[in-house]
Scaffold this motif. Sequence first.
Motif, PDB file in Angstrom:
ATOM      1  N   ALA A 182       0.840  -1.210   0.000  1.00 32.06           N
ATOM      2  CA  ALA A 182       0.000   0.000   0.000  1.00 32.06           C
ATOM      3  C   ALA A 182       0.871   1.255   0.000  1.00 32.06           C
ATOM      4  CB  ALA A 182      -0.923  -0.006   1.209  1.00 32.06           C
ATOM      5  N   ASP A 183       1.990   1.220   0.715  1.00 35.03           N
ATOM      6  CA  ASP A 183       2.908   2.366   0.713  1.00 35.03           C
ATOM      7  C   ASP A 183       3.465   2.613  -0.676  1.00 35.03           C
ATOM      8  OD1 ASP A 183       2.529   2.787   3.420  1.00 35.03           O
ATOM      9  OD2 ASP A 183       4.422   1.838   4.020  1.00 35.03           O
ATOM     10  N   VAL A 184       3.804   1.543  -1.382  1.00 33.46           N
ATOM     11  CA  VAL A 184       4.319   1.682  -2.749  1.00 33.46           C
ATOM     12  C   VAL A 184       3.247   2.304  -3.643  1.00 33.46           C
ATOM     13  CG1 VAL A 184       5.113   0.429  -4.797  1.00 33.46           C
ATOM     14  CG2 VAL A 184       5.981  -0.207  -2.538  1.00 33.46           C
ATOM     15  N   VAL A 185       2.023   1.802  -3.573  1.00 32.16           N
ATOM     16  CA  VAL A 185       0.928   2.340  -4.377  1.00 32.16           C
ATOM     17  C   VAL A 185       0.712   3.819  -4.035  1.00 32.16           C
ATOM     18  CG1 VAL A 185      -1.569   2.193  -4.818  1.00 32.16           C
ATOM     19  CG2 VAL A 185      -0.181   0.115  -4.763  1.00 32.16           C
ATOM     20  N   ASP A 186       0.759   4.158  -2.748  1.00 30.07           N
ATOM     21  CA  ASP A 186       0.602   5.556  -2.326  1.00 30.07           C
ATOM     22  C   ASP A 186       1.724   6.430  -2.872  1.00 30.07           C
ATOM     23  OD1 ASP A 186      -1.688   4.872  -0.943  1.00 30.07           O
ATOM     24  OD2 ASP A 186      -0.722   4.873   1.034  1.00 30.07           O
ATOM     25  N   PRO A 238      -4.853  -7.823  -3.955  1.00 24.49           N
ATOM     26  CA  PRO A 238      -5.704  -7.676  -5.145  1.00 24.49           C
ATOM     27  C   PRO A 238      -4.906  -7.926  -6.431  1.00 24.49           C
ATOM     28  CG  PRO A 238      -5.780  -5.695  -3.764  1.00 24.49           C
ATOM     29  CD  PRO A 238      -4.756  -6.601  -3.181  1.00 24.49           C
ATOM     30  N   ASP A 239      -5.538  -8.551  -7.381  1.00 27.82           N
ATOM     31  CA  ASP A 239      -4.869  -8.877  -8.635  1.00 27.82           C
ATOM     32  C   ASP A 239      -4.615  -7.653  -9.515  1.00 27.82           C
ATOM     33  OD1 ASP A 239      -4.740 -11.587  -8.016  1.00 27.82           O
ATOM     34  OD2 ASP A 239      -6.692 -11.999  -8.922  1.00 27.82           O
ATOM     35  N   ASP A 240      -5.234  -6.520  -9.184  1.00 28.72           N
ATOM     36  CA  ASP A 240      -5.094  -5.329 -10.019  1.00 28.72           C
ATOM     37  C   ASP A 240      -4.029  -4.351  -9.510  1.00 28.72           C
ATOM     38  OD1 ASP A 240      -6.382  -4.340  -7.769  1.00 28.72           O
ATOM     39  OD2 ASP A 240      -7.879  -3.207  -8.896  1.00 28.72           O
ATOM     40  N   VAL A 241      -3.035  -4.853  -8.790  1.00 29.05           N
ATOM     41  CA  VAL A 241      -1.979  -3.985  -8.251  1.00 29.05           C
ATOM     42  C   VAL A 241      -1.340  -3.159  -9.362  1.00 29.05           C
ATOM     43  CG1 VAL A 241       0.295  -3.950  -7.160  1.00 29.05           C
ATOM     44  CG2 VAL A 241      -1.497  -5.402  -6.238  1.00 29.05           C
ATOM     45  N   SER A 242      -1.074  -3.777 -10.491  1.00 25.56           N
ATOM     46  CA  SER A 242      -0.419  -3.038 -11.578  1.00 25.56           C
ATOM     47  C   SER A 242      -1.275  -1.858 -12.029  1.00 25.56           C
ATOM     48  CB  SER A 242      -0.107  -3.965 -12.752  1.00 25.56           C
ATOM     49  OG  SER A 242      -1.288  -4.544 -13.267  1.00 25.56           O
ATOM     50  N   ASP A 243      -2.581  -2.003 -12.033  1.00 29.02           N
ATOM     51  CA  ASP A 243      -3.468  -0.902 -12.413  1.00 29.02           C
ATOM     52  C   ASP A 243      -3.442   0.224 -11.377  1.00 29.02           C
ATOM     53  OD1 ASP A 243      -4.255  -2.394 -14.624  1.00 29.02           O
ATOM     54  OD2 ASP A 243      -5.998  -3.231 -13.599  1.00 29.02           O
TER      55      ASP A 243
END
Length: 149
Positions: free
Chosen positions: A6-10, A111-116
Amino acid sequence: MPPKLADVVDDFAAVSERERLQLLLEFSEGLPELPERYREHPELLEPVPECQSPVFVVTELEDADDATPALDRTVRVFATAPREAPTTRGFAGILVEGLDGLPASELLAVPDDVSDRLGLARAVSPLRLRGMAGMLGRIKRQVRESASA
């Protein structure tokens, strides 16, 4: 989503589209080298044919006492990608950083949509994003198989 991922996505959400590509390149530089046991035996790693570049992944469930359920055991995630493929290598770096050290149950719930969620859809080709999804799918499958063994 696990806190590290989650930190990476943020981090990706907090920067402009152009800066996201730079951040992806930083992850490519941060992909750890494989442990010696895999460097000497590359046949132990699984190829990810969804990727345009030669990418290989392998997971391990850490040893625990017999009373520890398999889904509570810690997962180690290893990946390798060529330096001349920085986008693919960056995706591998993100997954290793975000997934390594998680309990198996948490990794399987990613979630499988991490890349998105990284916000790279306009900066990176859909084929490359499918490659990251392929890496995640293989990692999850390996963990499921190890946990059920």
